[in-house]
Design a protein around this motif. Structure first.
Motif: not given
Length: 394
Positions: A92-103, A252-255
């Motif tokens: 998922g693009p909103r999971s940890f594997v794709a997040m920038p550092h601050d997010e 919702d997408d993040e959850i």
């Protein structure tokens, strides 16, 4: 890159066009000799600790030493997450594997306490205890052999679904389990999105997972709007309620992506590591006897008025903790992770150009005889009174 920068690259080879080093990588793991891949670089280019190749469709530097891994992991200015696009599409693009550092830091902070906090763990323990006990009893009563890893994954999935989606019915749990099995299979395959290939099936499985989780999420939000409480509070409830210091909540997408990631990591890794710990103890009867004696001593110390285990009991499991750490060292569920260079940077004296991917080979660190003497030997006693140096136990 130009001649000057190219001359400062690590040794290695880029392999065939498009494919790069992927055939050799997959062949090593499919053959049951995963160390053969990095060993081929060491044999041809020496122990430089960093090598270049073309992996997962990108020019890549492989980092294989504790010092190199530590540098890459600690330098948030020079490196960001760099997982392959195929993995990001599945997790998922909103999971940890794709997040920038601050997010990443924000979401990790919001989700860590509901999983690892003292109160959360205390609340989960009774269900974990009863599920493991009933599963063991069912296997014993089966009357024949069981497919151990399959049963362990089923057991750990039941536990993780209870923690994250406490009120999920059997139909939802079964639907999630089927989809996760297909998703996991695709994550270990070549990213070929064509009919008949595992990766295409995994993408289909992710869409089913998202649909199921969105349905549960919609029900929760509707119930909350009407003031209806479902009783116990699970991970989804906590994610709905979570807000950071600026009052921002998760959408919702993040959850959903966080749940997909945690559900996958939680049951898959737990099932595999439990299997390997069991195998190693079975192969070493003296270690098994010591681990069993420790458990029996703890059971004798539990007062008759206490039902099940507590966190206090777990803290007494010193030898079992050593067994688990040694299992994680020798097997290492996450044998590699991915970063990407945000600027030109040097590791072990070699250039990693801006935009190149970086693979951190945790397994190579754990199997380095200079870090762990006799590394292929299963030896829990190496952890007795030992605090690993930073970067050596990943």
């Amino acid at each position: 890159l130009g001649a000057e920068r190219r001359a400062r690259l690590p040794p290695g080879e880029m392999g065939w066009p498009l494919v790069g080093g992927m055939w050799a990588f997959l062949r090593a793991f499919k053959s049951g000799k995963p160390d053969a891949f990095i060993a081929s670089f060491v044999r041809r280019f020496g122990r430089t600790g960093v090598y270049r190749s073309f992996m997962f469709s990108s020019p890549t530097v492989l980092v294989t030493t504790a010092e190199g891994c530590k540098q890459v992991l600690m330098d948030d200015d020079a490196f960001v997450t760099g997982w392959p696009k195929a993995t990001v599409a599945l997790v998922g693009p909103r999971s940890f594997v794709a997040m920038p550092h601050d997010e990443h830091r924000r979401i990790r902070k919001l989700t860590a306490a509901p999983i690892n906090g003292f109160d959360a763990l205390t609340g989960y323990l009774p269900f974990i205890d009863s599920t493991v006990t009933s599963s063991l009893r069912a296997w014993a009563d089966h009357g024949g052999s069981v497919e151990f890893l399959t049963e362990l994954r089923r057991m750990t999935f039941k536990i993780i679904v209870q923690i994250f989606l406490g009120g999920a019915d059997q139909a939802t749990t079964r639907a999630l389990e089927r989809s996760y099995t297909e998703l996991n299979y695709g994550m270990r395959a070549m990213a070929i999105n064509l009919p008949g290939f595992a990766y295409r099936g995994a993408l289909r499985a992710r869409r089913r997972l998202v649909a199921v989780l969105q349905g549960v999420l919609d029900e929760r939000r509707a119930a909350r709007a009407k003031g209806i409480s479902g009783g116990g509070v699970d991970m989804m409830d906590r994610l709905i309620e979570a807000q950071d210091e600026r009052g921002r909540r998760l959408d919702d997408d993040e959850i959903i992506d966080v749940l997909v990631m945690y559900l996958n990591a939680g049951h898959e890794s737990s099932g595999h590591i439990t299997m390997w710990a069991t195998v190693f103890l079975q192969e070493n009867p003296d270690m098994f006897a010591r681990a069993k004696a420790e458990q029996e001593a703890i059971m004798r110390s539990i007062p008759s008025s206490q039902r099940g285990l507590t966190l206090r009991d777990f803290r007494k499991m010193e030898y079992l903790s050593q067994v688990i750490d040694e299992t994680l060292r020798l097997v290492n569920i996450s044998f590699v992770s991915f970063r990407q260079a945000t600027r030109d940077v040097f590791v072990n004296g070699y250039l990693i150009p801006k935009g190149w991917k970086v693979q951190l080979w945790y397994r190579s660190v754990h199997m380095d005889p200079q870090v762990y003497p006799d590394p292929t030997k299963f030896d829990p006693s190496r952890w007795e009174g030992h605090s690993p140096r930073a970067g050596t136990f990943l």
